[in-house]
Design a protein around this motif. Sequence first.
Motif, PDB file in Angstrom:
ATOM      1  N   GLU A 348       0.766  -1.183   0.296  1.00 27.85           N
ATOM      2  CA  GLU A 348      -0.286   0.484  -0.383  1.00 27.85           C
ATOM      3  C   GLU A 348       1.133   1.491  -0.613  1.00 27.85           C
ATOM      4  N   GLN A 351      -0.891   3.867  -2.666  1.00 26.89           N
ATOM      5  CA  GLN A 351      -2.259   3.821  -2.711  1.00 26.89           C
ATOM      6  C   GLN A 351      -2.259   5.598  -1.582  1.00 26.89           C
ATOM      7  N   THR A 352      -3.375   6.154  -1.958  1.00 22.84           N
ATOM      8  CA  THR A 352      -3.206   6.802  -1.508  1.00 22.84           C
ATOM      9  C   THR A 352      -4.955   7.018  -0.408  1.00 22.84           C
ATOM     10  N   GLY A 354      -3.263   4.173   2.089  1.00 22.57           N
ATOM     11  CA  GLY A 354      -2.825   3.595   2.406  1.00 22.57           C
ATOM     12  C   GLY A 354      -2.375   3.546   3.862  1.00 22.57           C
TER      13      GLY A 354
END
Length: 379
Positions: A348, A351-352, A354
């Motif tokens: 992650e 990922q935004t 995460g």
Amino acid sequence: MARTNRTGLARSLALPRPQLRNVYPALRYGPLDVLKERIEHESDKTGGLLDAAVDWGLYCNGRRVQSGDFPQAVEVAQQGEGFVWLGLHEPSSEQLEQLGEVFSLHPLALEDAASPRQRPKLERHESDMFLAMRTLAYLDSTDRDAGGDVVETGAVMVFVGDWFVITIRHGKAAALAGLRRRLEGDQEQLALGPSAVLHAVADKVVDDYLAVVDAVQQDLEEIESTVFAPRGNTDIERIYQLKRDVIEMKRTVQPLAAPLRELSERPRRLIHAEIREYFRDVSDHLARVHEQVASFDELLTSILQAGLARVSIAENEDMRKISAWVAIAAVPTMIAGIYGMNFEHMPELQQTWGYPAVLTLMATICGGLFRGFKRNGWL
């Protein structure tokens, strides 16, 4: 006879010890006027026996009678007309030697009378009897230092003869002035002779034991309620100090049982038959004191053990709480440590969502641990 000023008493018998061997035989074998002449000649010197006298008096048929001076009172008493009661407070060794010469007391008994730490005992000699007792006094909180003794000890010694009774007191406790006034008001009792004074002194000493026992019992109840209170503070130092005082009380009380039992059970020439019966009551009171002091010792041991156990339990509870919080804090520390290693390929990482996901994971695990520790009583 009215109470005589100590300075006046000293002047009436202010003789240094070496001269007493020459002067005091006149009390038994010489005319009284010769004795008075020597005393007047030596009255300007110090170190006399009566410097240590608190009070003295001549008693006939239970009444205190007028007497010109101490040698005259001794002369009258030796002739069988009543007895002399001399009270001394912390006499010096020289004054005790003079006392022995005046009343023909045994040197070993005088040596015992000089010690404020003398163990209670009863000794019988050819013409007199010697009883040594330890005294107890309870010190209020205003009279003792922080962490100081709760109980103060002293000593009272009594010499009893056919025509005299001598009380020697060491320490501040067990003052006998009030006892003398009370006995002088009971002429029937005082008429029984010197053994009546011996009984009265022993009875006062044991009554003082009872008063000290009652005061110590209140301290014990206060300590007990404090130790076992829900949020009580266990003062180990105070418990130990009181236990040490109780041990000192046992050393004071226990050895006196045998002398009092002997005075109450065995007929003695110097003890009036009626007085011997009164000693039984004193012995019973002493037995009660001894039982209470023994129970105090056992109770203090139990309180001390309970207090130490409570302190140990409190420390264990603190350690469990600390361990629980350390375990909770270890979870975010571990996760943050992993993500702080700067590897390129990590879950992650790109990922935004995460970052919020990792924080949520930390909070969820920490919350679960908190609930688990709370349920088990660790927090």
